[in-house]
Design a protein around this motif. Sequence first.
Motif, PDB file in Angstrom:
ATOM      1  N   THR A   1       0.832  -1.197   0.000  1.00  0.00           N
ATOM      2  CA  THR A   1       0.000   0.000   0.000  1.00  0.00           C
ATOM      3  C   THR A   1       0.867   1.248   0.000  1.00  0.00           C
ATOM      4  N   GLU A   2       1.901   1.249   0.848  1.00  0.00           N
ATOM      5  CA  GLU A   2       2.810   2.403   0.896  1.00  0.00           C
ATOM      6  C   GLU A   2       3.514   2.600  -0.436  1.00  0.00           C
ATOM      7  N   GLU A   3       3.970   1.505  -1.059  1.00  0.00           N
ATOM      8  CA  GLU A   3       4.688   1.603  -2.326  1.00  0.00           C
ATOM      9  C   GLU A   3       3.823   2.227  -3.409  1.00  0.00           C
ATOM     10  N   ASP A   4       2.547   1.815  -3.495  1.00  0.00           N
ATOM     11  CA  ASP A   4       1.654   2.349  -4.511  1.00  0.00           C
ATOM     12  C   ASP A   4       1.450   3.845  -4.332  1.00  0.00           C
ATOM     13  N   ILE A   5       1.299   4.285  -3.084  1.00  0.00           N
ATOM     14  CA  ILE A   5       1.117   5.713  -2.826  1.00  0.00           C
ATOM     15  C   ILE A   5       2.400   6.477  -3.129  1.00  0.00           C
ATOM     16  N   ASP A   6       3.536   5.909  -2.754  1.00  0.00           N
ATOM     17  CA  ASP A   6       4.818   6.560  -3.031  1.00  0.00           C
ATOM     18  C   ASP A   6       5.015   6.794  -4.520  1.00  0.00           C
ATOM     19  N   ALA A   7       4.547   5.875  -5.360  1.00  0.00           N
ATOM     20  CA  ALA A   7       4.709   6.047  -6.799  1.00  0.00           C
ATOM     21  C   ALA A   7       4.031   7.337  -7.262  1.00  0.00           C
ATOM     22  N   LYS A   8       2.837   7.604  -6.718  1.00  0.00           N
ATOM     23  CA  LYS A   8       2.137   8.849  -7.062  1.00  0.00           C
ATOM     24  C   LYS A   8       2.877  10.063  -6.503  1.00  0.00           C
ATOM     25  N   LEU A   9       3.333   9.966  -5.239  1.00  0.00           N
ATOM     26  CA  LEU A   9       3.999  11.103  -4.609  1.00  0.00           C
ATOM     27  C   LEU A   9       5.352  11.387  -5.236  1.00  0.00           C
ATOM     28  N   ASP A  10       6.059  10.331  -5.658  1.00  0.00           N
ATOM     29  CA  ASP A  10       7.339  10.529  -6.343  1.00  0.00           C
ATOM     30  C   ASP A  10       7.152  11.380  -7.591  1.00  0.00           C
ATOM     31  N   GLU A  11       6.148  11.010  -8.379  1.00  0.00           N
ATOM     32  CA  GLU A  11       5.888  11.756  -9.610  1.00  0.00           C
ATOM     33  C   GLU A  11       5.502  13.188  -9.300  1.00  0.00           C
ATOM     34  N   LEU A  12       4.712  13.356  -8.242  1.00  0.00           N
ATOM     35  CA  LEU A  12       4.296  14.701  -7.859  1.00  0.00           C
ATOM     36  C   LEU A  12       5.489  15.535  -7.408  1.00  0.00           C
ATOM     37  N   GLN A  13       6.353  14.969  -6.594  1.00  0.00           N
ATOM     38  CA  GLN A  13       7.530  15.696  -6.125  1.00  0.00           C
ATOM     39  C   GLN A  13       8.446  16.061  -7.284  1.00  0.00           C
ATOM     40  N   ASN A  14       8.643  15.127  -8.207  1.00  0.00           N
ATOM     41  CA  ASN A  14       9.488  15.422  -9.372  1.00  0.00           C
ATOM     42  C   ASN A  14       8.897  16.499 -10.258  1.00  0.00           C
ATOM     43  N   ASN A  15       7.575  16.713 -10.128  1.00  0.00           N
ATOM     44  CA  ASN A  15       6.901  17.743 -10.914  1.00  0.00           C
ATOM     45  C   ASN A  15       6.711  19.016 -10.093  1.00  0.00           C
ATOM     46  N   ASN A  16       7.548  19.180  -9.041  1.00  0.00           N
ATOM     47  CA  ASN A  16       7.491  20.351  -8.163  1.00  0.00           C
ATOM     48  C   ASN A  16       6.114  20.528  -7.517  1.00  0.00           C
ATOM     49  N   TYR A  17       5.456  19.412  -7.213  1.00  0.00           N
ATOM     50  CA  TYR A  17       4.161  19.379  -6.549  1.00  0.00           C
ATOM     51  C   TYR A  17       3.057  20.069  -7.342  1.00  0.00           C
ATOM     52  N   SER A  18       3.236  20.155  -8.636  1.00  0.00           N
ATOM     53  CA  SER A  18       2.195  20.681  -9.504  1.00  0.00           C
ATOM     54  C   SER A  18       1.497  19.523 -10.194  1.00  0.00           C
ATOM     55  N   THR A  19       0.167  19.500 -10.169  1.00  0.00           N
ATOM     56  CA  THR A  19      -0.587  18.427 -10.809  1.00  0.00           C
ATOM     57  C   THR A  19      -0.750  18.648 -12.309  1.00  0.00           C
TER      58      THR A  19
ATOM     59  N   GLY B   1       9.529 -11.747  -4.943  1.00  0.00           N
ATOM     60  CA  GLY B   1       9.626 -11.306  -6.326  1.00  0.00           C
ATOM     61  C   GLY B   1       9.317  -9.849  -6.532  1.00  0.00           C
ATOM     62  N   LEU B   2       9.254  -9.054  -5.481  1.00  0.00           N
ATOM     63  CA  LEU B   2       8.821  -7.670  -5.605  1.00  0.00           C
ATOM     64  C   LEU B   2       9.897  -6.742  -5.066  1.00  0.00           C
ATOM     65  N   MET B   3      10.323  -5.764  -5.865  1.00  0.00           N
ATOM     66  CA  MET B   3      11.321  -4.806  -5.416  1.00  0.00           C
ATOM     67  C   MET B   3      10.668  -3.738  -4.539  1.00  0.00           C
ATOM     68  N   PHE B   4      11.257  -3.466  -3.412  1.00  0.00           N
ATOM     69  CA  PHE B   4      10.774  -2.399  -2.561  1.00  0.00           C
ATOM     70  C   PHE B   4      11.162  -1.047  -3.157  1.00  0.00           C
ATOM     71  N   ARG B   5      10.239  -0.114  -3.108  1.00  0.00           N
ATOM     72  CA  ARG B   5      10.547   1.244  -3.593  1.00  0.00           C
ATOM     73  C   ARG B   5      11.326   2.009  -2.513  1.00  0.00           C
ATOM     74  N   ARG B   6      12.174   2.889  -2.981  1.00  0.00           N
ATOM     75  CA  ARG B   6      12.893   3.765  -2.052  1.00  0.00           C
ATOM     76  C   ARG B   6      12.801   5.178  -2.614  1.00  0.00           C
ATOM     77  N   TRP B   7      12.018   6.025  -1.999  1.00  0.00           N
ATOM     78  CA  TRP B   7      11.828   7.347  -2.573  1.00  0.00           C
ATOM     79  C   TRP B   7      12.867   8.323  -2.034  1.00  0.00           C
ATOM     80  N   TRP B   8      13.468   9.083  -2.933  1.00  0.00           N
ATOM     81  CA  TRP B   8      14.383  10.162  -2.575  1.00  0.00           C
ATOM     82  C   TRP B   8      14.437  11.215  -3.652  1.00  0.00           C
TER      83      TRP B   8
END
Length: 338
Positions: free
Chosen positions: A57-75, A331-338
């Motif tokens: 659950t955390e990994e799925d949410i992080d995927a969205k937040l990673d993209e948002l952070q990389n986009n300077n928090y603009s949707t 079989g699943l890689m853990f995400r690491r957001w930075w």
Amino acid sequence: MEIRKLVFRLFLLLIAGGLSLTSCKKESSSTPDNSLTHQQILQSQNADAQNAIAEKTEEDIDAKLDELQNNNYSTAGLRSYLTTLTDTVVITVDHPDTTTFPKVVTLTYYSYKDSSAFENIVKNGKITITITSANPTHRKLVSRLLSFTNFSVTTDSTTFTLNGTRFVSRQKVSVKNTGLQWLRISVTDNITSAMKFAVVTNGQTDTLKYTRNVNRVRTAITHFRNVIYKPADLFHFFYRHIASSDTITYTGTVTGINEKGDTYTNTITSPLIVTDYRGSLVISSGAKTDIIGTNSFDITFKADPLHKHLTLVTVTNNQTGKTKSFDRRFGLMFRRWW
């Protein structure tokens, strides 16, 4: 009350792995079993399946937040999640910039389909994430507080409902450059959570419930190599990720009440070190102690020397000294957001 196949299917779904979680009837915790039985092994495996649900659950949410952070928090520049209010997730940010903290991000899921190789997954509900920054000049040193209110994850046969909070606090990010030939990024997170899970299976009248309280430290180290390193040319670098050198280390404790109604404590007694072997996750070393109801187990992990893509798990019943060993595949890689 039975666990039935729902834990088995979600365990396969979320960890893509190995252990067979078959039917398991609820029993009174006041009557201890003094041998290492299939029932006791299932209890430990079920605790791991619960961990997997929370981590996924955390990994799925992080995927969205990673993209948002990389986009300077603009949707505005995100991939289109906003086409219609069907099969989508709507993302809003109160401060869409890189400098204003705290900021609040809301993810609202409308029958959002997240299919897998095993079965369809549909998510509904709202998750609120409060993002804070301990050091405004350090963009990656941020923390995330995730709040779930009746958030549901539905498979073909089962619905999980999540309530509670999960706090991932970034404590440290360091970059080490070894003579421009190697680059190592180390990230340390404190993870605390207080979550409640309810499980409903189609065609069944009962509801399985369990709680999960986490206090852990996670350290992820990622390695890169400069494949065209030229000492005389300081302007051209090409770093390639060396996954086989990466490690993720876990320490800490998980407590709660499992789906059988028994209290449990899962304590890492020797750091769990997760490595990669040709795309497969392996717990190369570590140990933990599980206390489930009146039963206590010591569980050790190490790489299987004969099957390097597998983890060799040994469970010891502390009441009788009896042991059980088996291979486990992740079989699943853990995400690491930075």
